[in-house]
Design a protein around this motif. Structure first.
Motif, short mmCIF file in Angstrom:
data_model
loop_
_atom_site.label_atom_id
_atom_site.label_comp_id
_atom_site.label_asym_id
_atom_site.label_seq_id
_atom_site.Cartn_x
_atom_site.Cartn_y
_atom_site.Cartn_z
N ALA A 236 11.75 -24.78 -5.60
CA ALA A 236 10.53 -25.36 -6.17
C ALA A 236 9.30 -24.64 -5.62
N VAL A 237 9.31 -24.30 -4.33
CA VAL A 237 8.20 -23.56 -3.74
C VAL A 237 8.03 -22.21 -4.42
N LEU A 238 9.15 -21.52 -4.67
CA LEU A 238 9.09 -20.18 -5.24
C LEU A 238 8.59 -20.18 -6.68
N ARG A 239 8.73 -21.30 -7.36
CA ARG A 239 8.24 -21.35 -8.74
C ARG A 239 6.73 -21.18 -8.81
N ASP A 240 6.05 -21.44 -7.70
CA ASP A 240 4.59 -21.32 -7.68
C ASP A 240 4.11 -20.04 -7.01
N LEU B 115 16.05 -13.32 -4.92
CA LEU B 115 14.81 -14.05 -5.19
C LEU B 115 13.79 -13.89 -4.07
N VAL B 116 14.25 -13.51 -2.88
CA VAL B 116 13.34 -13.20 -1.78
C VAL B 116 13.93 -12.02 -1.03
N TRP B 117 13.09 -11.40 -0.21
CA TRP B 117 13.61 -10.38 0.70
C TRP B 117 12.82 -10.49 2.00
N ARG B 118 13.44 -10.05 3.09
CA ARG B 118 12.83 -10.20 4.41
C ARG B 118 12.75 -8.86 5.13
#
Length: 233
Positions: A18-22, A60-63
């Motif tokens: 949900a956080v990533l949707r924004d 969807l993310v990378w670090r």
């Protein structure tokens, strides 16, 4: 129930989605730290960390160590690897082994729009009248060929290798090797290379790229040998 929610990786994953949707998934948008996310979402850092591992596996993310977590796929570069010191021999050895393969793949996979971009870049390169512009558009042409090859890992290798152009000593050496006669040869070789890619002829494209890089290699070797003789005299 509150304690159970505090250490719940599945719930953490749901809330992080949900956080990533924004957040724009551009690859350079940093999201809050694990500690901040844990406090905001009311979930343990361990659960947040596990959820981030799933999101990273999904692309969807990378670090990056010491820099944080970013929304979106990892950029197609090796920016986290320091650019090596400019070394003529090492750079040319890699180019001779990598770029002909990229040219062959580009000949197999390039679209009409890819070829149009190559020809536009080539026109800009041919009209460049200073060293900085030549470096810029020459790099752009070779990168467009690497991009058209359609292999992200190859493109990452190319970008790492191409960063040697940033070194001032390497740039100066290349420019000194660009005599007027050499520039005419390089321009012809570039046209032959792009024509082979446009004709979807991988054998010709690979040979054209190899011939071009060998010309660059020979020109720089000749220059450095002459300069060494001048220094010794």
């Amino acid at each position: 129930m509150a304690d159970r929610d505090h250490d719940n990786s599945s719930l953490a994953l749901e809330r992080l989605r949900a956080v990533l949707r924004d957040v724009p998934a551009t690859g350079d948008s940093r999201i809050p730290t694990e500690r901040q996310l844990a406090e905001t979402l009311g979930i343990s850092r361990r659960s947040v960390r596990r959820a981030l591992e799933v999101l990273e596996a999904e692309g969807l993310v990378w670090r990056r160590q010491g820099a944080g977590t970013f929304a979106g796929p990892r950029p197609d570069t090796l920016e986290e690897v320091p650019a090596p010191d400019a070394n003529f021999t090492e750079v040319m050895e890699v180019r001779l082994r990598v770029e002909p393969q990229l040219a062959q793949l580009a000949a197999l996979r390039a679209t009409a729009s890819d070829v149009a971009r190559m020809r536009d870049i080539l026109a800009r390169l041919d009209t460049s009248d200073d060293a900085d512009a030549r470096e810029l558009w020459d790099s752009a042409l070779h990168r467009e060929i690497a991009r058209a090859a359609g292999n992200r890992f190859f493109l990452m290798i190319f970008d790492s290798m191409d960063r040697a152009r940033h070194d001032e000593a390497w740039r100066a050496l290349r420019e000194r090797a660009r005599s007027r006669a050499n520039l005419v040869v390089y321009a012809r070789q570039h046209r032959e290379l792009v024509d082979a890619i446009a004709d979807h002829d991988p054998v010709r494209a690979g040979a054209a790229m190899r011939a071009h890089i060998m010309s660059l290699n020979d020109g720089i070797l000749k220059l450095t040998s002459l300069e060494a003789l001048d220094d010794a005299s």
